[in-house]
Design an enzyme around this catalytic site. Structure first.
Site: not given
Ligand SMILES: [Zn+2]
Ligand SMILES: [Zn+2]
Length: 342
Positions: A39, A41, A44, A63, A95
């Protein structure tokens, strides 16, 4: 025992290497990867924009679909031989965001296939909590679409799209098209705004109404479509200032605007429209477990024309070539890599 793995090694290069298999640790499963999609990403990463996160010796790919080959200690909810997909997110659990139940956007989130090794390898050990079972009747090939489809499901759920609403998607690339399919399946009337002719043709072939803002006065045209009401929900998937201008211009009173694109610079947003029309803006990032279940159900119900979306199918040694083609050809929607077992 060794197996094939495709490594990103910086500078737009991938190399196929032999890797030694390791047993899954406690709480992990080992998957024989069947298919892995590529994809934006991955493009990139290919272009070196994410080297700080990936380094130059990283197995990417997030994926995927595959078959469970081995269970690590303490894994009881799965069996060897089950067809599965992986939701490639690792959260910390500690967190404030995790504690509030938003593990998918954990403040210490690790994305598998960027921050840790991904699915472009024949054998892959992953935490069992990331695994979803593929329903019977969905092929491994089609199930590899679950991840991008889950992105679209998350966006549509965030925007609370309901039956009969007028939805505009700004940007008709692969994610825009998938959002269109999910929104259409929720009963919305979908229009896709796109300027690339080849992409307009694909959107039309998939049954979408399209508008080209370069050719018409889009705001008056869309107001015509919706009888001057405007659009109830707008998805900003273009990532450009023109898309940001359009999203507020065509919004109906109390419209929801869902931000999907990652904008490289801070765009200028017409905040006056938010006051005047009581608009709402929503952020949407990755997906939750429920989005994966929704995506798998859509595939299982035959609501997604998977064969029309998969526009290229390559072997593991062709990752570099496949990413090159995907970068240069706007008519491509989804490239799948055949990794191993299928
Ligand atoms: Zn993706
Ligand atoms: Zn977290």
């Amino acid at each position: 025992m060794t197996f094939d793995a495709s490594y990103y090694c910086g500078n737009k290069a991938f190399t196929l290497k032999q890797k030694t298999a390791s047993m899954p640790s406690a709480g992990e499963v080992q998957i024989d990867v069947a298919y892995c999609g590529l994809c934006g990403t991955d493009i990139h990463i290919f272009h070196g924009h994410m080297d700080k996160r990936t380094g130059d010796h990283r197995i990417i790919g997030h994926e995927m679909s595959g078959v469970i080959a081995r269970l690590g200690p303490e894994v009881e909810e799965f069996e060897v031989g089950q067809n599965v997909v992986v939701r490639p997110l690792i959260h910390c659990g500690n967190c404030p965001t995790c504690r509030r139940g938003y593990e998918h956007i954990c403040q210490n989130l690790k994305f598998i296939g960027i921050d840790t090794d991904g699915a472009l390898q024949e054998k892959w050990n992953v935490p069992a909590h990331t695994v979803h079972i593929i329903p019977d009747g969905v092929s491994l090939k089609h199930a590899a679409l679950a991840e991008p489809l889950a992105v679209a499901c998350h966006d549509v759920r965030r925007a609370r799209v309901t039956k009969g609403e007028d939805v505009l998607i700004i940007g008709g690339g692969p994610i825009g098209i998938l959002i269109g399919m999910v929104a259409r399946n929720s009963g919305a009337h979908v229009v896709i705004s796109e300027i690339n002719e080849a992409r307009i043709e694909i959107a039309k072939k998939l049954g979408f109404k399209t508008v080209n803002p370069k050719e018409i006065d889009i705001s008056s045209d869309l107001r015509g479509i919706t009888e001057t009401k405007g659009m109830d929900v707008i998805f900003e998937v273009s990532g450009v200032q023109a898309g940001i201008d359009l999203m507020t211009e065509v919004a109906a009173t109390r419209a929801r605007i869902c931000m999907v694109a990652i904008h490289a610079t801070k765009p200028e947003v017409d905040l006056f429209q938010f006051f005047w029309k009581e608009l709402e803006m929503l952020g949407a990032r990755v997906y939750e477990a429920a989005d994966y279940e929704m995506a798998l159900n859509l595939l299982s119900d035959g609501k997604i024309p998977a064969e029309m979306i998969i526009t290229d199918l390559r072997d593991l040694e062709e990752v570099e070539d496949a990413l090159g083609s995907l970068t240069s050809d706007p008519t491509m929607l989804k490239t799948l890599i055949r990794v191993g077992h299928h």
